[in-house]
Design a protein around this motif. Structure first.
Motif, short mmCIF file in Angstrom:
data_model
loop_
_atom_site.label_atom_id
_atom_site.label_comp_id
_atom_site.label_asym_id
_atom_site.label_seq_id
_atom_site.Cartn_x
_atom_site.Cartn_y
_atom_site.Cartn_z
N ALA A 1 -26.15 -13.27 -4.09
CA ALA A 1 -24.96 -12.43 -4.13
C ALA A 1 -24.98 -11.52 -5.36
CB ALA A 1 -23.70 -13.29 -4.13
N VAL A 2 -25.31 -12.08 -6.52
CA VAL A 2 -25.37 -11.29 -7.75
C VAL A 2 -26.44 -10.20 -7.64
CG1 VAL A 2 -25.92 -11.37 -10.23
CG2 VAL A 2 -24.41 -13.10 -9.21
N GLN A 3 -27.59 -10.54 -7.09
CA GLN A 3 -28.67 -9.56 -6.92
C GLN A 3 -28.24 -8.44 -5.98
OE1 GLN A 3 -31.97 -12.00 -5.73
NE2 GLN A 3 -32.23 -12.85 -7.78
N ALA A 4 -27.56 -8.79 -4.89
CA ALA A 4 -27.10 -7.78 -3.94
C ALA A 4 -26.10 -6.83 -4.59
CB ALA A 4 -26.47 -8.46 -2.71
N ILE A 5 -25.17 -7.39 -5.36
CA ILE A 5 -24.18 -6.56 -6.06
C ILE A 5 -24.85 -5.67 -7.09
CG2 ILE A 5 -22.19 -6.63 -7.62
CD1 ILE A 5 -21.44 -9.31 -6.16
N SER A 6 -25.84 -6.20 -7.79
CA SER A 6 -26.54 -5.43 -8.83
C SER A 6 -27.29 -4.23 -8.26
CB SER A 6 -27.53 -6.33 -9.58
OG SER A 6 -26.82 -7.33 -10.28
N LYS A 7 -27.68 -4.29 -7.00
CA LYS A 7 -28.43 -3.20 -6.37
C LYS A 7 -27.53 -2.08 -5.85
CE LYS A 7 -32.32 -6.05 -4.93
NZ LYS A 7 -33.04 -6.62 -3.78
N LEU A 8 -26.23 -2.33 -5.78
CA LEU A 8 -25.32 -1.35 -5.21
C LEU A 8 -25.23 -0.09 -6.06
CD1 LEU A 8 -22.42 -3.73 -4.13
CD2 LEU A 8 -24.12 -2.64 -2.65
N SER A 9 -25.08 1.03 -5.36
CA SER A 9 -24.88 2.30 -6.04
C SER A 9 -23.90 3.12 -5.21
CB SER A 9 -26.21 3.04 -6.17
OG SER A 9 -26.02 4.25 -6.85
N PRO A 10 -22.81 3.54 -5.80
CA PRO A 10 -22.43 3.33 -7.19
C PRO A 10 -22.04 1.88 -7.44
CG PRO A 10 -20.62 4.34 -6.00
CD PRO A 10 -21.77 4.27 -5.05
N LYS A 11 -22.02 1.50 -8.70
CA LYS A 11 -21.67 0.14 -9.08
C LYS A 11 -20.19 -0.11 -8.81
CE LYS A 11 -25.63 -1.00 -10.95
NZ LYS A 11 -26.55 -1.63 -10.03
N PRO A 12 -19.84 -1.34 -8.43
CA PRO A 12 -18.42 -1.66 -8.27
C PRO A 12 -17.71 -1.61 -9.61
CG PRO A 12 -19.77 -3.63 -8.06
CD PRO A 12 -20.71 -2.47 -8.16
N LYS A 13 -16.41 -1.39 -9.58
CA LYS A 13 -15.61 -1.35 -10.81
C LYS A 13 -15.61 -2.73 -11.47
CE LYS A 13 -12.62 1.28 -13.06
NZ LYS A 13 -13.04 2.49 -13.70
N PHE A 14 -15.52 -3.78 -10.65
CA PHE A 14 -15.58 -5.15 -11.16
C PHE A 14 -15.87 -6.10 -10.01
CE2 PHE A 14 -11.11 -4.23 -10.32
CZ PHE A 14 -10.71 -5.31 -9.56
N PHE A 15 -16.15 -7.35 -10.37
CA PHE A 15 -16.39 -8.43 -9.41
C PHE A 15 -15.46 -9.57 -9.75
CE2 PHE A 15 -18.76 -12.46 -8.62
CZ PHE A 15 -18.78 -12.41 -7.24
N VAL A 16 -14.76 -10.09 -8.76
CA VAL A 16 -13.87 -11.22 -8.97
C VAL A 16 -14.31 -12.36 -8.06
CG1 VAL A 16 -12.13 -10.38 -7.33
CG2 VAL A 16 -11.47 -12.00 -9.09
N LEU A 17 -14.37 -13.55 -8.60
CA LEU A 17 -14.78 -14.73 -7.84
C LEU A 17 -13.59 -15.67 -7.74
CD1 LEU A 17 -17.13 -16.19 -6.45
CD2 LEU A 17 -17.66 -17.23 -8.64
N CYS A 18 -13.18 -15.97 -6.53
CA CYS A 18 -11.99 -16.79 -6.29
C CYS A 18 -12.37 -18.09 -5.59
CB CYS A 18 -11.00 -16.04 -5.38
SG CYS A 18 -10.56 -14.41 -5.98
N GLY A 19 -11.41 -18.97 -5.50
CA GLY A 19 -11.60 -20.18 -4.72
C GLY A 19 -12.26 -21.30 -5.50
N ASP A 20 -12.85 -22.22 -4.75
CA ASP A 20 -13.47 -23.40 -5.35
C ASP A 20 -14.83 -23.05 -5.93
OD1 ASP A 20 -11.39 -25.17 -4.52
OD2 ASP A 20 -12.22 -25.09 -2.50
N LEU A 21 -15.02 -23.33 -7.20
CA LEU A 21 -16.31 -23.08 -7.83
C LEU A 21 -17.23 -24.28 -7.66
CD1 LEU A 21 -15.14 -21.31 -11.10
CD2 LEU A 21 -15.81 -20.29 -8.91
N VAL A 22 -16.65 -25.48 -7.73
CA VAL A 22 -17.43 -26.71 -7.64
C VAL A 22 -16.75 -27.65 -6.65
CG1 VAL A 22 -18.27 -28.72 -8.94
CG2 VAL A 22 -18.20 -26.48 -10.03
N HIS A 23 -17.54 -28.34 -5.85
CA HIS A 23 -17.01 -29.34 -4.92
C HIS A 23 -16.80 -30.63 -5.69
CE1 HIS A 23 -16.15 -31.31 -1.18
NE2 HIS A 23 -17.08 -32.21 -1.40
N ALA A 24 -15.61 -30.75 -6.28
CA ALA A 24 -15.38 -31.89 -7.16
C ALA A 24 -13.93 -32.34 -7.11
CB ALA A 24 -15.76 -31.52 -8.59
N MET A 25 -13.38 -32.44 -5.94
CA MET A 25 -11.98 -32.85 -5.84
C MET A 25 -11.71 -34.21 -6.48
SD MET A 25 -10.13 -30.47 -4.84
CE MET A 25 -8.59 -31.23 -4.35
#
Length: 172
Positions: free
Chosen positions: A71-95
């Motif tokens: 995902a990071v590599q795909a975003i890095s290849k975009l042109s023009p670059k996005p203004k920002f990237f936000v990551l939501c939701g569960d980061l780790v499966h650790a309930m």
């Protein structure tokens, strides 16, 4: 330090510079832009889901790490670059094992406890709606406990993290 005084202050992000005080430039509409929103990398869930043991089994993260890197590599290849990237939701499966939930948005410090779960609300860096100062919460996690303390921006800048919290970081 005002934005004008700090005009030469920059942050480095892998070959790109970002003016640390660019908010003045962002106040005026300059045309359309886009951003990227990602959700739920949830490291550990893929193995847990595949084995049918979602209550545990989150001990392998290889697939999620590979997909997150993709995902990071795909975003890095975009042109023009996005203004920002936000990551939501569960980061780790650790309930299991959650002892505290940290949040903001209330613009004042607050919180409480329900059963064995602490709810900690941190006041804002920006606009204060209560009596708290502009600040940040330092959270130290050890094997035994979670200890947190709210610091004003001035206090954290001038004095740093207090010794008792730093001592917790030294324990193995």
């Amino acid at each position: 330090m005002s934005a004008a005084e700090a005009g030469g202050v920059f942050r480095r992000a892998r070959g790109r510079t970002l003016d640390a005080f660019s908010s003045e430039k962002e106040r005026e509409w300059k045309g359309p832009f886009y951003f990227i929103q990602g959700a739920d990398p949830q490291f550990g869930l893929m193995k847990a889901w595949s084995t049918g043991n979602c209550d545990s089994g989150g001990d392998e993260w290889k697939q999620e790490i590979r997909l997150t890197e993709q995902a990071v590599q795909a975003i890095s290849k975009l042109s023009p670059k996005p203004k920002f990237f936000v990551l939501c939701g569960d980061l780790v499966h650790a309930m299991p094992g959650i002892k505290a939930v940290f949040s903001g948005h209330y613009h004042r410090n607050a919180g409480g406890t329900y059963q064995d779960l602490d709810m900690v609300v941190s006041s804002a860096i920006g606009c204060q709606l209560g009596k708290d100062t502009h600040g940040l919460r330092v959270v130290v996690v050890t094997a035994e406990k979670i200890v947190h303390r709210y610091y004003s921006l001035d206090e954290l800048s001038e004095k740093g993290i207090e010794d008792d919290l730093m001592d917790l970081l030294k324990k193995k």
